[in-house]
Design a protein around this motif. Structure first.
Motif, mmCIF file in Angstrom:
data_model
loop_
_atom_site.group_PDB
_atom_site.id
_atom_site.type_symbol
_atom_site.label_atom_id
_atom_site.label_comp_id
_atom_site.label_asym_id
_atom_site.label_seq_id
_atom_site.Cartn_x
_atom_site.Cartn_y
_atom_site.Cartn_z
ATOM 1 N N ARG A 42 0.681 -0.990 -0.114
ATOM 2 C CA ARG A 42 0.079 0.050 -0.012
ATOM 3 C C ARG A 42 0.966 1.105 0.024
ATOM 4 O O ARG A 42 0.701 2.374 -0.812
ATOM 5 C CB ARG A 42 -0.928 -0.002 1.200
ATOM 6 N N GLN A 43 1.835 1.257 0.893
ATOM 7 C CA GLN A 43 2.647 2.427 0.997
ATOM 8 C C GLN A 43 3.515 2.461 -0.361
ATOM 9 O O GLN A 43 3.669 3.739 -0.865
ATOM 10 C CB GLN A 43 3.868 2.317 1.990
ATOM 11 N N HIS A 44 3.968 1.618 -1.120
ATOM 12 C CA HIS A 44 4.477 1.580 -2.543
ATOM 13 C C HIS A 44 3.424 2.178 -3.446
ATOM 14 O O HIS A 44 3.919 3.220 -4.267
ATOM 15 C CB HIS A 44 4.920 0.321 -2.953
ATOM 16 N N ALA A 45 2.295 1.859 -3.450
ATOM 17 C CA ALA A 45 1.228 2.358 -4.268
ATOM 18 C C ALA A 45 1.176 3.902 -3.988
ATOM 19 O O ALA A 45 0.921 4.887 -4.836
ATOM 20 C CB ALA A 45 -0.119 1.773 -4.218
ATOM 21 N N LEU A 46 1.211 4.384 -2.683
ATOM 22 C CA LEU A 46 0.959 5.774 -2.316
ATOM 23 C C LEU A 46 1.938 6.572 -2.634
ATOM 24 O O LEU A 46 1.854 7.816 -2.896
ATOM 25 C CB LEU A 46 0.497 5.809 -0.751
ATOM 26 N N SER A 47 3.318 5.956 -2.656
ATOM 27 C CA SER A 47 4.444 6.861 -2.879
ATOM 28 C C SER A 47 4.595 7.167 -4.153
ATOM 29 O O SER A 47 5.149 8.208 -4.575
ATOM 30 C CB SER A 47 5.671 6.172 -2.221
ATOM 31 N N ILE A 48 3.960 6.395 -5.115
ATOM 32 C CA ILE A 48 4.009 6.804 -6.733
ATOM 33 C C ILE A 48 3.169 7.165 -7.351
ATOM 34 O O ILE A 48 3.016 7.891 -8.355
ATOM 35 C CB ILE A 48 4.611 5.260 -7.437
ATOM 36 N N CYS A 49 1.795 6.901 -6.683
ATOM 37 C CA CYS A 49 0.457 7.622 -7.324
ATOM 38 C C CYS A 49 0.226 8.836 -6.595
ATOM 39 O O CYS A 49 0.254 8.996 -5.365
ATOM 40 C CB CYS A 49 -0.778 6.552 -7.035
ATOM 41 N N PRO A 50 -0.265 9.887 -7.811
ATOM 42 C CA PRO A 50 -0.920 11.045 -7.144
ATOM 43 C C PRO A 50 -2.142 10.560 -6.255
ATOM 44 O O PRO A 50 -2.691 9.576 -6.506
ATOM 45 C CB PRO A 50 -1.408 11.450 -8.638
ATOM 46 N N SER A 51 -2.200 11.367 -5.223
ATOM 47 C CA SER A 51 -3.158 11.171 -4.089
ATOM 48 C C SER A 51 -4.561 11.107 -4.596
ATOM 49 O O SER A 51 -5.403 10.427 -4.266
ATOM 50 C CB SER A 51 -3.111 12.022 -2.770
ATOM 51 N N ILE A 52 -4.751 12.330 -5.609
ATOM 52 C CA ILE A 52 -6.022 12.274 -6.145
ATOM 53 C C ILE A 52 -6.509 10.761 -6.666
ATOM 54 O O ILE A 52 -7.621 10.416 -6.959
ATOM 55 C CB ILE A 52 -6.350 13.521 -7.125
ATOM 56 N N TRP A 53 -5.273 10.113 -7.452
ATOM 57 C CA TRP A 53 -5.782 8.903 -8.063
ATOM 58 C C TRP A 53 -6.030 7.952 -7.113
ATOM 59 O O TRP A 53 -7.171 7.319 -7.378
ATOM 60 C CB TRP A 53 -4.719 8.312 -9.148
ATOM 61 N N SER A 54 -5.381 7.698 -6.224
ATOM 62 C CA SER A 54 -5.372 6.518 -5.115
ATOM 63 C C SER A 54 -6.687 6.761 -4.420
ATOM 64 O O SER A 54 -7.679 5.773 -4.072
ATOM 65 C CB SER A 54 -4.400 6.578 -4.225
ATOM 66 N N GLU A 55 -7.187 8.144 -4.002
ATOM 67 C CA GLU A 55 -8.281 8.551 -3.270
ATOM 68 C C GLU A 55 -9.515 8.206 -4.412
ATOM 69 O O GLU A 55 -10.577 7.436 -3.720
ATOM 70 C CB GLU A 55 -8.353 10.182 -3.013
ATOM 71 N N LYS A 56 -9.395 8.332 -5.376
ATOM 72 C CA LYS A 56 -10.618 8.016 -6.397
ATOM 73 C C LYS A 56 -10.813 6.551 -6.542
ATOM 74 O O LYS A 56 -11.703 6.037 -6.506
ATOM 75 C CB LYS A 56 -10.401 8.705 -7.786
ATOM 76 N N TRP A 57 -9.639 5.828 -6.680
ATOM 77 C CA TRP A 57 -9.632 4.312 -6.809
ATOM 78 C C TRP A 57 -10.326 3.825 -5.379
ATOM 79 O O TRP A 57 -11.161 2.824 -5.420
ATOM 80 C CB TRP A 57 -8.351 3.731 -7.134
ATOM 81 N N ASP A 58 -9.650 4.331 -4.032
ATOM 82 C CA ASP A 58 -10.435 3.959 -2.997
ATOM 83 C C ASP A 58 -11.972 3.972 -2.959
ATOM 84 O O ASP A 58 -12.519 3.144 -2.495
ATOM 85 C CB ASP A 58 -9.683 4.598 -1.656
ATOM 86 N N GLU A 59 -12.062 5.315 -3.499
ATOM 87 C CA GLU A 59 -13.625 5.516 -3.376
ATOM 88 C C GLU A 59 -14.378 4.841 -4.263
ATOM 89 O O GLU A 59 -15.608 4.010 -3.977
ATOM 90 C CB GLU A 59 -14.086 7.049 -3.947
ATOM 91 N N GLU A 60 -14.015 4.506 -5.592
ATOM 92 C CA GLU A 60 -14.464 3.537 -6.595
ATOM 93 C C GLU A 60 -14.647 2.048 -6.061
ATOM 94 O O GLU A 60 -15.409 1.132 -6.235
ATOM 95 C CB GLU A 60 -13.766 3.459 -7.752
#
Length: 104
Positions: free
Chosen positions: A73-91
């Motif tokens: 999860r930390q690896h994903a959050l470190s490379i992805c823009p937060s707006i993307w990961s937040e959007k994917w979490d919501e989806e």
């Protein structure tokens, strides 16, 4: 064998810290970004981001262990823009995520 220095900031003698400050400093020292992945050699890391996010989901699907998959999860959050990961979490919460499906 000497102590490993993370960088110049942490090589200085650290002044006396409160317990809370010490915990925060340990958290800062533990932050890591995703390692280099030869599958994504270009500057555009969008595919790398998507892949890391779905690798985290795959870990969750296979193990069901949030804590065990924390590094992914930390690896994903470190490379992805937060707006993307937040959007994917919501989806994922809404059931509309197009990536890997994981039962919560």
């Amino acid at each position: 064998m000497g102590e490993i220095k993370l960088n110049k900031i942490f090589s200085e003698t650290i002044p006396e810290l409160s317990k809370e400050e010490s915990v925060l400093l340990d958290q800062v020292k533990a932050v890591r970004t995703t390692p280099r992945d030869a599958r994504f050699p270009s500057q555009n890391q969008a595919n790398h981001c998507w892949n890391r996010y779905n690798e985290w989901l795959l870990c969750l699907k296979q193990t069901g262990d949030q804590d065990g998959c924390k590094t992914l999860r930390q690896h994903a959050l470190s490379i992805c823009p937060s707006i993307w990961s937040e959007k994917w979490d919501e989806e994922r919460e809404e059931g509309t995520f197009t990536g890997l499906k994981v039962d919560n």
